[in-house]
Scaffold this motif. Structure first.
Motif, short mmCIF file in Angstrom:
data_model
loop_
_atom_site.label_atom_id
_atom_site.label_comp_id
_atom_site.label_asym_id
_atom_site.label_seq_id
_atom_site.Cartn_x
_atom_site.Cartn_y
_atom_site.Cartn_z
N UNK A 112 2.85 7.67 2.61
CA UNK A 112 1.91 8.16 1.66
C UNK A 112 2.31 6.83 0.12
N UNK A 113 3.29 6.44 0.28
CA UNK A 113 3.12 4.96 -0.42
C UNK A 113 2.05 4.28 -0.09
N UNK A 114 1.76 3.61 0.97
CA UNK A 114 0.75 2.95 1.30
C UNK A 114 -0.20 3.63 0.79
N UNK A 115 -1.34 4.71 1.24
CA UNK A 115 -2.08 5.12 0.35
C UNK A 115 -1.99 5.15 -0.58
N UNK A 116 -1.29 5.26 -1.76
CA UNK A 116 -1.05 5.80 -3.17
C UNK A 116 -1.41 3.98 -3.72
N UNK A 117 -0.86 3.05 -2.57
CA UNK A 117 -1.06 1.77 -2.91
C UNK A 117 -2.78 1.39 -2.82
N UNK A 118 -3.44 1.54 -1.78
CA UNK A 118 -4.74 1.90 -1.16
C UNK A 118 -5.46 2.80 -2.72
N UNK A 119 -5.23 3.11 -2.52
CA UNK A 119 -6.36 3.97 -4.32
C UNK A 119 -5.52 3.67 -5.43
N UNK A 120 -4.67 2.84 -5.90
CA UNK A 120 -4.64 2.22 -6.37
C UNK A 120 -5.42 0.80 -6.67
N UNK A 121 -5.28 -0.16 -5.79
CA UNK A 121 -6.31 -0.58 -5.12
C UNK A 121 -7.33 -0.53 -5.52
N UNK A 122 -8.56 1.08 -5.18
CA UNK A 122 -9.23 0.91 -5.11
C UNK A 122 -9.54 0.97 -6.77
N UNK A 123 -9.05 1.90 -7.57
CA UNK A 123 -9.19 1.97 -9.30
C UNK A 123 -9.44 1.39 -10.00
N UNK A 124 -8.83 -0.24 -9.24
CA UNK A 124 -8.99 -1.55 -9.90
C UNK A 124 -10.15 -2.04 -9.59
N UNK A 125 -10.81 -2.23 -8.53
CA UNK A 125 -11.69 -2.30 -7.55
C UNK A 125 -12.69 -2.07 -8.33
N UNK A 126 -12.57 -0.55 -8.52
CA UNK A 126 -13.78 0.77 -9.68
C UNK A 126 -13.51 -0.43 -11.66
N UNK A 127 -12.45 -0.14 -11.78
CA UNK A 127 -12.17 -0.37 -13.17
C UNK A 127 -13.44 -1.35 -13.81
N UNK A 128 -12.88 -3.36 -11.95
CA UNK A 128 -13.69 -4.16 -12.27
C UNK A 128 -14.27 -4.11 -12.36
N UNK A 129 -15.75 -3.45 -10.82
CA UNK A 129 -16.95 -3.38 -11.45
C UNK A 129 -17.85 -3.26 -12.12
#
Length: 98
Positions: free
Chosen positions: A71-88
């Motif tokens: 779950x921690x790994x999944x949470x970090x991946x989701x946070x990275x995806x959100x950061x990528x969306x924000x940057x886009x």
């Protein structure tokens, strides 16, 4: 007095399925947490736990450790995806914290 009618937002449902594989011979437990949603496809966190040979065999502890790590790994991946969306959308570097 008239009240403004605000349309109700559509509810979204995200589901996390957790799969646990206990490998007794190796004293290892592996967990995979897969996120299912309309917005995200293919996110899966992986977590493992290994029992020390001198520790008593308590499978629930290995499950808890492996699942929490998945779950921690999944949470970090989701946070990275959100950061990528924000940057886009902003064309600026996003600095998000867990």
């Amino acid at each position: 007095m008239l009240q403004e009618v605000v349309p109700m937002a559509l509810a979204k449902r995200w589901t996390v399925d957790i799969f646990i594989d206990e490998q007794g011979d190796e004293r290892r437990t592996r967990a995979e947490a897969r996120l299912e949603s309309q917005d995200r496809v293919g996110l899966a966190g992986i977590g493992t736990a290994r029992r020390n040979p001198v520790d008593p065999e308590v499978p629930a502890i290995g499950d808890e450790l492996a699942v929490s790590r998945a779950l921690s790994d999944l949470a970090h991946q989701l946070l990275d995806a959100a950061a990528g969306d924000i940057e886009q959308h902003t064309h600026r570097r996003a600095h998000l914290r867990a």
